[in-house]
Motif scaffolding. Structure first.
Motif, PDB file in Angstrom:
ATOM      1  N   ARG A 121      50.587  17.431  14.246  1.00 15.31           N
ATOM      2  CA  ARG A 121      49.773  16.317  13.740  1.00 15.31           C
ATOM      3  C   ARG A 121      50.703  15.160  13.428  1.00 15.31           C
ATOM      4  N   VAL A 178      51.037  11.231  11.734  1.00  9.44           N
ATOM      5  CA  VAL A 178      50.483  10.205  10.854  1.00  9.44           C
ATOM      6  C   VAL A 178      51.397   9.000  10.995  1.00  9.44           C
ATOM      7  N   ASN A 179      50.859   7.925  11.533  1.00  5.13           N
ATOM      8  CA  ASN A 179      51.658   6.721  11.823  1.00  5.13           C
ATOM      9  C   ASN A 179      52.873   7.046  12.686  1.00  5.13           C
ATOM     10  N   ALA A 229      53.087  15.070  10.235  1.00  9.03           N
ATOM     11  CA  ALA A 229      52.300  15.157   9.006  1.00  9.03           C
ATOM     12  C   ALA A 229      53.042  15.990   7.968  1.00  9.03           C
ATOM     13  N   ASP A 262      49.155  17.577   3.562  1.00  5.06           N
ATOM     14  CA  ASP A 262      48.088  16.719   4.074  1.00  5.06           C
ATOM     15  C   ASP A 262      46.802  17.526   4.217  1.00  5.06           C
ATOM     16  N   LEU A 285      41.391  16.794  10.021  1.00  5.02           N
ATOM     17  CA  LEU A 285      41.502  15.376  10.355  1.00  5.02           C
ATOM     18  C   LEU A 285      40.940  15.212  11.754  1.00  5.02           C
ATOM     19  N   GLY A 327      40.531  13.524  15.147  1.00  2.00           N
ATOM     20  CA  GLY A 327      41.326  12.615  15.947  1.00  2.00           C
ATOM     21  C   GLY A 327      41.618  13.224  17.305  1.00  2.00           C
ATOM     22  N   GLU A 368      45.955  10.164  19.418  1.00  2.00           N
ATOM     23  CA  GLU A 368      46.644   9.326  18.444  1.00  2.00           C
ATOM     24  C   GLU A 368      47.083  10.124  17.216  1.00  2.00           C
ATOM     25  N   CYS A 369      46.498  11.307  17.014  1.00  2.00           N
ATOM     26  CA  CYS A 369      46.794  12.118  15.825  1.00  2.00           C
ATOM     27  C   CYS A 369      47.450  13.459  16.137  1.00  2.00           C
ATOM     28  N   TYR A 370      47.343  13.952  17.351  1.00  3.44           N
ATOM     29  CA  TYR A 370      47.820  15.291  17.665  1.00  3.44           C
ATOM     30  C   TYR A 370      48.582  15.318  18.982  1.00  3.44           C
TER      31      TYR A 370
END
Length: 75
Positions: A38, A40-41, A45, A49, A53, A55, A58-60
């Motif tokens: 994962r 985050v920005n 992660a 967290d 989530l 997504g 963009e997230c994974y």
């Protein structure tokens, strides 16, 4: 993403007559990927967290054992 069993999966795997484990391709090195990373920005992660989530790419990312990173909770 934490690298630990999620929800009812351990119980389901124990009850199953057959388990087929599929692999993806690591987003970093193209090896067989067994983990979900994962992000985050754009960074891994943290361990504390939230579990869920929603997504996509963009997230994974799919990651192999060598490229998978779980940031400490205070990261």
């Amino acid at each position: 993403f934490r690298g630990v069993p999620f929800g009812p999966m351990p119980e389901l795997l124990a009850l199953a007559d057959e388990v087929v484990k599929l692999r993806a391709v690591c987003a970093h090195c193209s090896a067989d990927a067994h983990f979900t990373q994962r992000l985050v920005n754009g960074k891994p992660a943290r361990a504390n967290d939230p579990v869920v989530l929603i997504g996509a790419e963009e997230c994974y990312q799919a990651r192999c054992r060598n490229c998978y990173v779980l940031a400490p909770a205070n990261y």
